[in-house]
Write a protein that holds these residues in place. Structure first.
Motif, short mmCIF file in Angstrom:
data_model
loop_
_atom_site.label_atom_id
_atom_site.label_comp_id
_atom_site.label_asym_id
_atom_site.label_seq_id
_atom_site.Cartn_x
_atom_site.Cartn_y
_atom_site.Cartn_z
N PHE A 116 0.88 -1.21 -0.17
CA PHE A 116 -0.42 -0.33 -0.28
C PHE A 116 1.01 1.42 0.13
O PHE A 116 0.60 2.23 -0.55
N LYS A 117 1.84 1.35 0.41
CA LYS A 117 2.62 2.94 1.10
C LYS A 117 3.36 2.64 -0.56
O LYS A 117 3.81 4.28 -0.50
N SER A 118 3.04 2.28 -1.20
CA SER A 118 3.53 1.98 -3.07
C SER A 118 3.14 3.24 -3.15
O SER A 118 3.32 4.33 -4.24
N VAL A 119 1.78 3.91 -3.08
CA VAL A 119 0.81 5.04 -3.27
C VAL A 119 1.46 6.33 -3.25
O VAL A 119 1.40 7.21 -4.19
N PHE A 120 2.39 6.44 -2.20
CA PHE A 120 3.19 7.58 -1.65
C PHE A 120 4.21 8.04 -3.00
O PHE A 120 4.96 8.92 -2.60
N LEU A 121 4.40 7.37 -4.31
CA LEU A 121 5.19 7.59 -5.11
C LEU A 121 4.27 8.40 -5.55
O LEU A 121 5.30 9.79 -6.45
N ILE A 122 3.02 8.37 -6.05
CA ILE A 122 2.14 9.83 -6.63
C ILE A 122 1.42 10.42 -5.88
O ILE A 122 0.81 11.64 -5.82
N SER A 123 1.06 10.36 -4.37
CA SER A 123 0.22 11.04 -3.56
C SER A 123 0.81 11.46 -2.45
O SER A 123 1.71 10.40 -1.36
N ASP A 124 1.19 12.57 -1.85
CA ASP A 124 1.39 12.98 -0.14
C ASP A 124 0.20 12.68 0.91
O ASP A 124 0.62 12.30 1.79
N HIS A 125 -0.36 12.56 0.30
CA HIS A 125 -1.96 12.09 1.12
C HIS A 125 -3.04 11.75 0.87
O HIS A 125 -4.28 11.88 0.47
N PRO A 126 -2.69 10.07 1.15
CA PRO A 126 -3.30 9.35 0.56
C PRO A 126 -4.94 9.16 1.31
O PRO A 126 -4.47 9.18 2.51
N HIS A 127 -6.31 8.60 0.62
CA HIS A 127 -7.46 8.23 1.35
C HIS A 127 -7.35 6.47 1.66
O HIS A 127 -7.64 6.35 0.74
N VAL A 128 -8.24 7.08 2.69
CA VAL A 128 -8.99 5.28 2.42
C VAL A 128 -10.21 5.31 3.35
O VAL A 128 -10.51 6.16 4.80
N ILE A 129 -10.86 4.89 2.81
CA ILE A 129 -12.83 5.35 2.68
C ILE A 129 -13.48 3.71 2.98
O ILE A 129 -13.68 3.16 1.72
N SER A 130 -13.39 2.87 4.03
CA SER A 130 -13.98 1.81 3.82
C SER A 130 -14.43 1.47 5.25
O SER A 130 -14.58 1.61 5.93
N TYR A 133 -14.63 3.84 7.75
CA TYR A 133 -13.11 4.39 8.44
C TYR A 133 -13.22 5.29 7.54
O TYR A 133 -13.60 5.00 6.01
N SER A 134 -12.71 6.81 7.59
CA SER A 134 -11.90 7.46 6.67
C SER A 134 -11.04 8.66 7.19
O SER A 134 -11.07 9.25 8.03
N PHE A 135 -9.57 7.41 6.96
CA PHE A 135 -8.58 8.79 7.51
C PHE A 135 -7.41 8.21 6.24
O PHE A 135 -7.71 8.32 5.00
N GLY A 147 5.16 9.96 8.50
CA GLY A 147 3.44 10.30 7.84
C GLY A 147 3.61 9.45 6.80
O GLY A 147 2.47 8.77 6.35
N TYR A 148 4.37 8.12 6.89
CA TYR A 148 3.73 6.98 5.76
C TYR A 148 2.88 5.90 6.61
O TYR A 148 2.44 5.48 6.06
N ILE A 149 3.17 6.38 8.43
CA ILE A 149 2.25 5.17 9.22
C ILE A 149 1.23 5.29 10.55
O ILE A 149 0.03 5.18 9.96
N VAL A 150 1.14 7.11 10.33
CA VAL A 150 0.14 8.36 10.93
C VAL A 150 -1.19 8.33 10.30
O VAL A 150 -0.71 9.09 9.53
N PRO A 151 -1.59 7.73 10.62
CA PRO A 151 -3.51 7.76 10.50
C PRO A 151 -4.74 9.04 10.72
O PRO A 151 -4.10 9.91 11.79
N HIS A 152 -4.39 10.02 10.41
CA HIS A 152 -5.19 11.25 10.80
C HIS A 152 -6.80 11.41 10.67
O HIS A 152 -7.18 10.53 8.72
N TRP A 153 -7.61 11.22 11.00
CA TRP A 153 -9.00 11.54 10.79
C TRP A 153 -10.04 12.26 10.12
O TRP A 153 -9.45 13.36 9.77
#
Length: 261
Positions: A134-148, A151-153, A165-171
């Protein structure tokens, strides 16, 4: 999962794992922080080696997900010119939509970890081999969002709270409209200086790739700016499959062989 329960879980991860949002403790006092920063820096080196890596990881993760019997088992890559997350400085957004059953607590905790994958042993899970998928998405995005699943963070690559920053979630308080009708949505606000042509990489995905997946039955690719609008569907059993792509149908026989380690 109820949204309030999901928010409490995110708050718990921030408080218990990273010592954030707790006035009695400071992240700088956590003896593990320096070690984690070094590990993440090494991880980042591997993430940025291949510009197309995130596409394959997101596709493989979707194929490894769990689905109900009624699910269409689709994966959609939709490239938007505008960013529905409102991330400052973004240049559009790649929306990755999937109708899997949704994230559970253990999957969220794996995203907020290093090398702790739920795929261990049987490849089931959400973040890829050794926790870097999943962390490969940081190649194109500094702020990836997950909604499922309530959850929304999001993550912040340049997070100043703990330097993790790669592993600390923000709501997220708000859910973008584009994610409302999809059981799972990963929204990737695009970093303007990434140097990656996302539209071209989507167009380069070969229709035949779906033949080598186990669960997905359709992959949709859309990028309004370039006119990309492709849907690939696969159906069949016992090794015989029909592939529909761009109005053309082809039949294939696929032989799979399990290799033991």
């Amino acid at each position: 999962m109820k949204r309030e329960e999901a928010k409490q879980h995110i708050d718990e991860i921030r408080r218990e794992r990273f010592w954030l949002d707790d006035a009695s403790r400071l992240p700088s006092q956590n003896p593990l922080m320096a070690m984690l920063r070094r590990a993440l820096n090494q991880l980042a080196t591997g993430i940025f080696e291949h510009s197309h890596h995130y596409v394959f990881e997101l596709t493989q993760n979707a194929d490894d997900n769990h689905y109900t019997e009624k699910a269409e088992r689709f994966l959609k890559f939709v490239l938007l010119e505008d960013d529905p997350t409102g991330t400052p400085g973004s240049r559009g957004c790649l929306c990755v939509l999937n109708d899997e059953t949704g994230f559970e607590k253990e999957h969220v905790e794996s995203l907020c970890d290093i090398g702790n994958s739920t795929k261990q042993g049987n490849r089931e899970g959400y973040i890829g081999e050794k926790g870097i998928g999943f962390k490969s998405v940081f190649l194109i995005s500094d702020h990836p969002h997950v909604i499922s699943n309530g959850y929304s963070f999001h993550f912040r690559r340049d997070n100043c709270d703990a330097g993790l920053g790669y592993i600390v979630p923000h709501w997220n308080e708000d859910i973008p409209t584009v994610a409302e009708n999809s059981p799972t949505a990963i929204l990737l606000p695009l970093r303007s200086a990434s140097g990656v042509d996302v539209a071209k990489q989507l167009a380069d995905i070969e229709p035949e790739c779906i033949l080598f997946l186990r669960r997905l039955r359709s992959i949709e690719l859309a990028a309004a700016k370039t006119g990309l609008n492709r849907t690939v569907r696969c159906s069949g059993t016992d090794g015989f499959f029909d592939l529909d792509a761009d109005g053309t149908r082809a039949s294939y026989f696929v032989h799979r062989k399990e290799h033991s380690c």
